[in-house]
Design a protein around this motif. Structure first.
Motif, PDB file in Angstrom:
ATOM      1  N   ASN A  34       0.808  -1.212   0.000  1.00 52.94           N
ATOM      2  CA  ASN A  34       0.000   0.000   0.000  1.00 52.94           C
ATOM      3  C   ASN A  34       0.853   1.278   0.000  1.00 52.94           C
ATOM      4  OD1 ASN A  34      -2.393  -1.432  -0.010  1.00 52.94           O
ATOM      5  ND2 ASN A  34      -2.625  -1.366   2.205  1.00 52.94           N
ATOM      6  N   HIS A  35       2.054   1.191   0.575  1.00 54.97           N
ATOM      7  CA  HIS A  35       2.948   2.347   0.645  1.00 54.97           C
ATOM      8  C   HIS A  35       4.058   2.296  -0.410  1.00 54.97           C
ATOM      9  CE1 HIS A  35       0.904   2.909   4.470  1.00 54.97           C
ATOM     10  NE2 HIS A  35       1.292   4.158   4.399  1.00 54.97           N
ATOM     11  N   LYS A  36       3.981   1.305  -1.317  1.00 59.49           N
ATOM     12  CA  LYS A  36       4.975   1.139  -2.383  1.00 59.49           C
ATOM     13  C   LYS A  36       6.380   0.963  -1.837  1.00 59.49           C
ATOM     14  CE  LYS A  36       2.335   3.643  -5.926  1.00 59.49           C
ATOM     15  NZ  LYS A  36       1.087   3.206  -5.464  1.00 59.49           N
ATOM     16  N   ALA A  37       6.473   0.313  -0.667  1.00 64.28           N
ATOM     17  CA  ALA A  37       7.764   0.031  -0.049  1.00 64.28           C
ATOM     18  C   ALA A  37       8.305  -1.276  -0.598  1.00 64.28           C
ATOM     19  CB  ALA A  37       7.622  -0.047   1.459  1.00 64.28           C
ATOM     20  N   THR A  38       9.575  -1.256  -0.956  1.00 63.95           N
ATOM     21  CA  THR A  38      10.201  -2.468  -1.478  1.00 63.95           C
ATOM     22  C   THR A  38      11.259  -3.020  -0.533  1.00 63.95           C
ATOM     23  OG1 THR A  38      11.681  -1.056  -2.778  1.00 63.95           O
ATOM     24  CG2 THR A  38       9.733  -1.920  -3.894  1.00 63.95           C
ATOM     25  N   PHE A  39      11.384  -2.422   0.649  1.00 61.04           N
ATOM     26  CA  PHE A  39      12.347  -2.856   1.639  1.00 61.04           C
ATOM     27  C   PHE A  39      11.699  -2.907   3.014  1.00 61.04           C
ATOM     28  CE2 PHE A  39      14.618  -0.632  -1.673  1.00 61.04           C
ATOM     29  CZ  PHE A  39      15.675  -1.464  -1.976  1.00 61.04           C
ATOM     30  N   ILE A  40      12.135  -3.856   3.838  1.00 59.32           N
ATOM     31  CA  ILE A  40      11.717  -3.937   5.236  1.00 59.32           C
ATOM     32  C   ILE A  40      12.968  -3.906   6.088  1.00 59.32           C
ATOM     33  CG2 ILE A  40      10.635  -5.365   7.013  1.00 59.32           C
ATOM     34  CD1 ILE A  40       8.784  -6.492   4.901  1.00 59.32           C
ATOM     35  N   LEU A  41      12.923  -3.061   7.108  1.00 55.90           N
ATOM     36  CA  LEU A  41      14.067  -2.908   8.002  1.00 55.90           C
ATOM     37  C   LEU A  41      13.786  -3.655   9.291  1.00 55.90           C
ATOM     38  CD1 LEU A  41      16.754  -1.431   8.657  1.00 55.90           C
ATOM     39  CD2 LEU A  41      15.356   0.505   9.411  1.00 55.90           C
TER      40      LEU A  41
END
Length: 86
Positions: free
Chosen positions: A79-86
């Protein structure tokens, strides 16, 4: 644009959380601190209080924002167009 999600309950925001976020900041255009709502956990602080603390802590950096979510972290990332998870 490189968007990253830092998911967790963040109850409360700790110096450890801040350290991880600030160390990762140069790697991403935007870091979204995603506060997951988990019905099986009993948080010490309300979602609104945690969002306020995070936004106040990082108020001088437009690239670090906070948002809350329920459901799957992967859906929040999509939904937030995030392609990375920290």
């Amino acid at each position: 644009m490189k968007i990253c999600v830092f998911p967790g309950t963040v109850d409360p925001l700790t110096l450890g959380h801040q350290d991880i976020i600030l160390r990762a900041r140069p790697l991403f255009d935007k870091i979204i601190v995603g506060i997951g709502m988990n019905s099986s956990k009993k948080p010490m602080f309300s979602i609104d209080q945690r969002l306020e603390w995070i936004n106040k802590t990082f108020e001088n950096d437009d690239g670090i924002v906070a948002d809350s979510y329920s459901g799957l972290t992967v859906d929040f990332c999509i939904n937030h167009k995030a392609t990375f998870i920290l």
